[in-house]
Design a protein around this motif. Structure first.
Motif, PDB file in Angstrom:
ATOM      1  N   ASN A  46      -5.166  -9.476   9.577  1.00 49.43           N
ATOM      2  CA  ASN A  46      -4.120 -10.311   8.999  1.00 49.43           C
ATOM      3  C   ASN A  46      -4.632 -11.330   7.987  1.00 49.43           C
TER       4      ASN A  46
ATOM      5  N   ASP B 219      -4.908 -11.142   4.772  1.00 49.12           N
ATOM      6  CA  ASP B 219      -4.088 -11.244   3.564  1.00 49.12           C
ATOM      7  C   ASP B 219      -2.920 -12.199   3.763  1.00 49.12           C
ATOM      8  N   PHE B 220      -2.377 -12.175   4.965  1.00 50.73           N
ATOM      9  CA  PHE B 220      -1.253 -13.058   5.265  1.00 50.73           C
ATOM     10  C   PHE B 220      -1.696 -14.520   5.146  1.00 50.73           C
TER      11      PHE B 220
ATOM     12  N   LYS C 284      -2.369 -15.381   1.413  1.00 51.39           N
ATOM     13  CA  LYS C 284      -1.161 -15.536   0.595  1.00 51.39           C
ATOM     14  C   LYS C 284      -0.420 -16.823   0.953  1.00 51.39           C
TER      15      LYS C 284
ATOM     16  N   LEU D 237       6.840 -12.049  -2.830  1.00 45.81           N
ATOM     17  CA  LEU D 237       6.443 -11.826  -1.434  1.00 45.81           C
ATOM     18  C   LEU D 237       7.629 -11.562  -0.523  1.00 45.81           C
ATOM     19  N   THR D 238       8.788 -12.116  -0.878  1.00 44.54           N
ATOM     20  CA  THR D 238       9.913 -12.015   0.059  1.00 44.54           C
ATOM     21  C   THR D 238      10.906 -10.910  -0.313  1.00 44.54           C
TER      22      THR D 238
ATOM     23  N   THR E 108      12.212  -7.214  -1.209  1.00 36.40           N
ATOM     24  CA  THR E 108      11.750  -5.867  -0.872  1.00 36.40           C
ATOM     25  C   THR E 108      11.195  -5.179  -2.112  1.00 36.40           C
ATOM     26  N   PRO E 109       9.944  -4.720  -2.052  1.00 40.91           N
ATOM     27  CA  PRO E 109       9.370  -4.094  -3.238  1.00 40.91           C
ATOM     28  C   PRO E 109      10.056  -2.769  -3.568  1.00 40.91           C
TER      29      PRO E 109
ATOM     30  N   LEU F 102       6.923   1.262  -1.909  1.00 40.84           N
ATOM     31  CA  LEU F 102       6.166   0.699  -0.786  1.00 40.84           C
ATOM     32  C   LEU F 102       4.679   1.076  -0.796  1.00 40.84           C
ATOM     33  N   LEU F 103       4.234   1.599  -1.936  1.00 42.23           N
ATOM     34  CA  LEU F 103       2.817   1.957  -2.025  1.00 42.23           C
ATOM     35  C   LEU F 103       2.207   1.275  -3.225  1.00 42.23           C
ATOM     36  N   THR F 104       0.917   0.997  -3.117  1.00 43.07           N
ATOM     37  CA  THR F 104       0.220   0.473  -4.272  1.00 43.07           C
ATOM     38  C   THR F 104      -1.203   1.015  -4.245  1.00 43.07           C
ATOM     39  N   THR F 105      -1.844   0.977  -5.390  1.00 41.84           N
ATOM     40  CA  THR F 105      -3.173   1.560  -5.445  1.00 41.84           C
ATOM     41  C   THR F 105      -4.156   0.764  -4.585  1.00 41.84           C
ATOM     42  N   ALA F 106      -5.021   1.456  -3.868  1.00 39.48           N
ATOM     43  CA  ALA F 106      -6.040   0.768  -3.086  1.00 39.48           C
ATOM     44  C   ALA F 106      -7.144   0.380  -4.037  1.00 39.48           C
TER      45      ALA F 106
ATOM     46  N   GLU G 171      -6.638  -6.260  -5.196  1.00 38.56           N
ATOM     47  CA  GLU G 171      -7.152  -7.443  -4.507  1.00 38.56           C
ATOM     48  C   GLU G 171      -7.376  -7.184  -3.035  1.00 38.56           C
TER      49      GLU G 171
ATOM     50  N   MET H 211      -2.490   1.733  -0.625  1.00 46.36           N
ATOM     51  CA  MET H 211      -2.140   0.701   0.348  1.00 46.36           C
ATOM     52  C   MET H 211      -0.637   0.793   0.604  1.00 46.36           C
TER      53      MET H 211
ATOM     54  N   MET I 275       3.486  -7.514   2.182  1.00 46.75           N
ATOM     55  CA  MET I 275       2.122  -7.410   1.671  1.00 46.75           C
ATOM     56  C   MET I 275       1.466  -6.105   2.090  1.00 46.75           C
TER      57      MET I 275
END
Lengths: 309, 260
Positions: free
Chosen positions: A110, A112-113, A116, A295-296, A298-299, A302-306, A309, B75, B86
């Motif tokens: 946790n 990252d939480f 952030k 952050l709040t 909904t994106p 739901l995926l992003t490149t690994a 950051e 991710m 996140m």
């Protein structure tokens, strides 16, 4: 030939876009003494540059903007080299500690939480405090000119600080402090900057203004000078270990930001310290709101490149 | 009677051989492109790839451009603490291409059996069936993750699947076809494969393939190689250029300010 292909980012971009972005962020850099990474990196990501390349290339660009700005401020006599050196020593050690702290936090889970939330809180508190403080100062009218004298020694903390050894006179800033204070504050900024993955300019400026009681114009120059060193180190490490600096993009950004930094410095000369502070506070608060929304809400995907950051 | 049959069979054989060799109903599928090498130069902003060739009569066509099948780490974003979105976990999509463009003359699910789709890797559903997610997740989550993966790729212009846009024209020798793919700058330098499938009665009856190379040349190539192979030197050069630019502009502003 309006478009240029960026070999590391694998992206094609209209050349006026990075030049314009550079001009805008460079101007803020010269005005406020911040690197502007908190603004430039997300802007570059918005135009399709991968996050890792955006962050690394931005630090390369800041080397140019902050050297341009530092030079302009040095000519105006706005850099406190002695204070800068102590802060730099502190932030170097703090950066090393911060990297270890991140490792520890990641093992705890946790992380990252925590990062952030710390980031948002720091931005929010610093922005709000600066905004209210400079607003009140502006309302009071400019009874006192810039270049405040010694720190007010009413509080107990101030007394303790004054009794510390190695009391040093910082001529440019017009303050007398124990040399331990900037080293410790520098270390604190170094830790936070490493944990949050930011250059730390927006933390350095308020620390110098409110805790070291330095006058705003010297704060801006000294902060830029410090950022220059940090970003030289980061650029080298990113290029050496991650291969993520896009030279082509950096050159375009530099074309705008070096000129922007000069214009910002000239503009800053016409503004009062409190006016500068309130403008920076507004920018910091806008960035805070944007991060909170990101952050709040909904994106979209739901995926992003690994490897970001 | 026996002799008669023998004569017939001897006469039939060359006839059959002639039918196999004859053009028309037995035309072979071919594929060619106008652009088998795309050079990325300094002002590169994407390109187009025309794919054309011949095929049999009465078939539908599926044309695919894809890159090597690799494993991609991503991710997954999730709501943490019931409040903030996140990156929460790392997943690996295995056996997926970085780039996948598919065009077909009719809806793939209507012209091809699902087993054929899977066997030839035709369509998003076949991609999902042939891929794996590591660490393993339940089928429901795998489906969601894979559809998010497709959306992510589509957003980055690396995946697309469209129906139509394939011009087909009957001629004396089977039929000819032609289609144009937009080739966005997002497609990175790599070796790609263009494959054309002729489809009839739910099955692939013929196919042909050709290569497509996208590569950097000139300054672009030199910079990429320097960045990858001599990172330290590249970093120092980048810093020196930035410092020179910063101080150079500083000096220009100084003299400019002084003179005017």
């Amino acid at each position: 030939m309006l478009h240029i292909y960026l070999p590391v980012a694998h992206s094609s971009i209209n050349i006026f876009l990075p030049i314009g972005l550079g001009l805008l962020v460079g101007m803020m850099s010269g005005l406020f003494g911040v690197g502007g990474g908190f603004l430039m990196t997300p802007l570059l990501m918005m135009v399709g540059i991968p996050p890792t390349v955006a962050a690394a290339t931005d630090s390369n660009q800041i080397v140019g903007a902050s050297s341009s700005g530092s030079y302009a401020h040095w000519r105006l006599g706005n850099i406190d080299f002695r204070m800068g050196l102590y802060l730099l020593c502190g932030s170097f050690v703090g950066g090393l500690l911060g990297v270890q702290l991140i490792k520890f936090l990641r093992e705890m889970g946790n992380a990252d939480f925590v990062i952030k939330v710390t980031y948002v809180l720091m931005l929010g508190i610093v922005g709000t405090y600066m905004f209210i403080e400079s607003l009140m100062a502006l309302r009071k009218g400019n009874k006192e000119e810039e270049g405040q004298e010694e720190p007010q020694g009413d509080s107990r903390l101030a007394k303790i600080v004054q009794s510390l050894p190695l009391q040093t006179r910082f001529e440019k800033s017009g303050v007398t402090q124990s040399a331990i204070v900037p080293v410790i504050l520098g270390a604190f900024i170094g830790v936070l900057a490493a944990v949050m993955g930011v250059g730390g300019g927006f933390l350095m400026v308020p620390v110098m203004v409110y805790l070291l009681k330095m006058p705003m114009r010297v704060v801006v120059g000294t902060s830029l000078f410090l950022i220059l060193f940090t970003c030289i180190e980061v650029t080298f490490l990113q290029a050496y270990t991650n291969h993520t600096v896009d030279f082509m993009l950096a050159v375009l950004l530099l074309a705008g930001s070096t000129i922007g930094a000069q214009t910002g410095t000239l503009l800053g000369k016409r503004l009062k310290g409190d006016q500068l502070k309130i403008l920076l506070a507004i920018v910091v608060l806008i960035v805070t709101v944007k991060i909170v929304l990101d952050l709040t809400m909904t994106p979209d995907i739901l995926l992003t490149t690994a490897g970001g950051e | 009677m026996k002799r008669f049959l023998k004569t017939i069979s001897w006469m039939t054989f060359p006839l059959l051989a002639f039918m196999v060799a004859a053009p028309g109903a037995w035309a072979q599928t071919t594929v060619a492109t106008d652009n088998d090498t795309i050079d990325i130069r300094i002002n590169y902003n994407g390109s187009t790839v025309d794919v054309s060739g011949n095929t049999e009569d009465d078939v539908d066509l599926v044309i695919r451009i894809d890159s090597k099948y690799i494993n991609e780490k991503m991710m997954v974003k999730a709501k943490v603490g019931g409040l903030l979105w996140m990156n929460s976990e790392k997943v690996e999509f295995q056996n997926v291409p970085n780039l996948y463009y598919l065009k077909s003359s009719a809806d793939v699910s209507k012209i091809l059996d699902s087993r054929e789709q899977e066997e030839y890797g035709i369509g998003y559903e076949a991609l999902a069936a042939n891929a794996a997610i590591e660490p393993p997740v339940d089928p429901g989550k795998a489906k969601t993750l894979f559809s998010e993966f497709i959306r992510y790729k589509e957003e980055g212009k690396l995946y697309s699947q469209t129906v139509g846009g394939v011009e087909m024209e009957a001629g004396g020798n089977g039929q000819s076809y032609r289609t144009t793919f937009d080739w966005p700058y997002q497609a990175p330098p790599d070796d790609y494969l263009i494959t054309v499938y002729a489809v009839r009665d739910g099955r692939v009856v013929d196919s042909a393939e050709t290569g497509l190379v996208v590569k950097e040349v000139g300054v672009e190539k030199a910079l990429t190689e320097l960045a990858q192979e001599k990172g330290g030197l590249y970093g120092i050069a980048a810093i020196i250029v930035a410092l020179a630019a910063g101080l150079g502009v500083g000096v220009i502003f100084k003299t400019g300010g002084g003179a005017h």
